[in-house]
Design an enzyme around this catalytic site. Structure first.
Site, mmCIF file in Angstrom:
data_model
loop_
_atom_site.group_PDB
_atom_site.id
_atom_site.type_symbol
_atom_site.label_atom_id
_atom_site.label_comp_id
_atom_site.label_asym_id
_atom_site.label_seq_id
_atom_site.Cartn_x
_atom_site.Cartn_y
_atom_site.Cartn_z
ATOM 1 N N GLN A 252 16.480 26.350 3.999
ATOM 2 C CA GLN A 252 16.498 24.888 3.944
ATOM 3 C C GLN A 252 17.878 24.288 4.138
ATOM 4 O OE1 GLN A 252 14.522 23.001 0.662
ATOM 5 N NE2 GLN A 252 12.536 23.909 1.166
ATOM 6 N N HIS B 92 9.701 22.398 -3.932
ATOM 7 C CA HIS B 92 10.398 23.214 -4.921
ATOM 8 C C HIS B 92 11.828 22.718 -4.961
ATOM 9 C CE1 HIS B 92 11.508 26.495 -7.449
ATOM 10 N NE2 HIS B 92 12.120 27.204 -6.515
#
Length: 347
Positions: free
Chosen positions: A86, A108
């Site tokens: 990410q 998350h």
């Protein structure tokens, strides 16, 4: 403290309507959320790199762009790439193209909590965390149900991020099951702890230790697999439906007495201290540093452990036993193409 549960009837989807949603990633969660949102009537596009996921999303009828192109078009950007990827996707493709006032979402909180992604103050930052794997999330939605989700807000310059997050959670079907408020830190800590100490790490070690204990004592590996692994789902289903009370009610008195008498011999004070140590490593960032170092070194230790587990007697026995039950494959019909291909050999 009692946490309020929100359902479909409590949530107005207006804050999310007329907004273009870009889902970055088409793995288990990206696949489930994008399809559920589209089926709920929202405008969804995908941000993906060329490859199997790109082709799969195209085949499923989505408009597919690069992550940069999708971000530039979107009002809401949902980061659904793996945790370890990410930060790079954010830095190279998302951050340079994210408009002020946009909504940046996560399933998350890893990258926010550990400071790997630091959005500007003019970006709304929210978390919508479904409490279950993507294929189950999709299956439940298609069958008229849903799985619970957590939602929370990290930054709120426009003042309506919580409402957008709840609308998003409703859009993926979680309002049918229940939506609870959380924080990024709480979700991240509890999620990692649950995975490592109980749901995955603790459970797999318990199952394999029980399996090996029986085999080392001279019992059949196949029967040991049934007793320590196959029946686990049935017991967990009872707990899922009605807690320990239902599980104990539906088991024999012999089972219940033995469980209460001997369970504490397995989960000892030493085991509990191990759990506290795992929690501390998550809270102070030790685990995050280890995981990122492992990823940056090429996943050598992880690949070694994967190989060792795959070649072990437990896994080999499991393949034989599961081959007796071909209906198990029915659970894969809501998995992504990549998931199905990866795990088909493990049946």
């Amino acid at each position: 403290m009692t946490t309020k549960m929100f359902y479909d009837k409590d949530i107005d989807t207006t804050p999310l309507e007329n907004k273009k949603i870009a889902v970055i990633g088409y793995g288990a969660q990206g696949h489930a959320q994008a399809n559920n949102l589209r089926d709920s009537g929202f405008d969804v596009i995908m941000g993906l790199r060329p490859g199997k996921s790109f082709d799969s999303a195209k085949k499923d009828g989505f408009e597919v762009y690069s992550a940069a192109e999708a971000t530039a078009q979107a009002d809401v950007v949902m980061m659904e790439t793996p945790d370890e990827l990410q930060a790079a996707v954010w830095e190279k493709e998302v951050e340079p193209n994210l408009k002020a006032g946009s909504y940046l979402g996560f399933s998350h909180g890893f990258n926010i909590v550990y400071g790997l992604i630091k959005p500007n103050a003019d970006i709304n930052v929210m978390i919508i965390a479904p409490k279950g794997p993507g294929n189950i999330e999709r299956r439940q939605f298609v069958e008229g149900g849903g799985i619970p989700s957590l939602y929370g807000v990290h930054q709120d310059p426009t003042g309506d991020t919580a409402e957008v997050a709840k609308a998003y959670a409703k859009g993926i079907g979680s309002g049918r099951a229940g939506i609870l408020e959380t924080t990024f830190e709480e979700e991240t800590t509890e999620d990692l702890f649950g995975e490592q100490a109980v749901l995955c790490g603790g459970l797999t070690q318990l199952i394999e230790a029980g399996f090996n204990t029986l085999v080392e004592a001279g019992y059949s590996p196949e029967l040991a697999y049934f007793e320590t692994s196959h029946e686990m789902k049935m017991i967990v289903d009872l707990i899922f439906e009605g807690g320990f009370e239902k599980m104990r009610h539906d088991c024999s008195n012999t089972c219940e007495y033995g469980e209460m008498l001997n369970g504490p011999r397995i989960i000892t004070e030493e085991s509990k201290q191990g759990m506290r140590d795992v929690l501390k490593d998550i809270q102070d960032g030790t685990y995050a540093k280890k995981w990122l170092a492992e990823y940056n070194s090429g996943l050598k230790d992880l690949e070694k452990m994967r190989t060792e587990y795959k070649s072990g007697l437990y896994e080999q026995t499991g393949k034989k036993v599961r081959a007796m039950m071909p209906w198990i494959s029915d659970a894969d019909k809501y998995s992504t193409a990549a998931d199905t291909e990866q795990f088909s050999a493990a049946k």
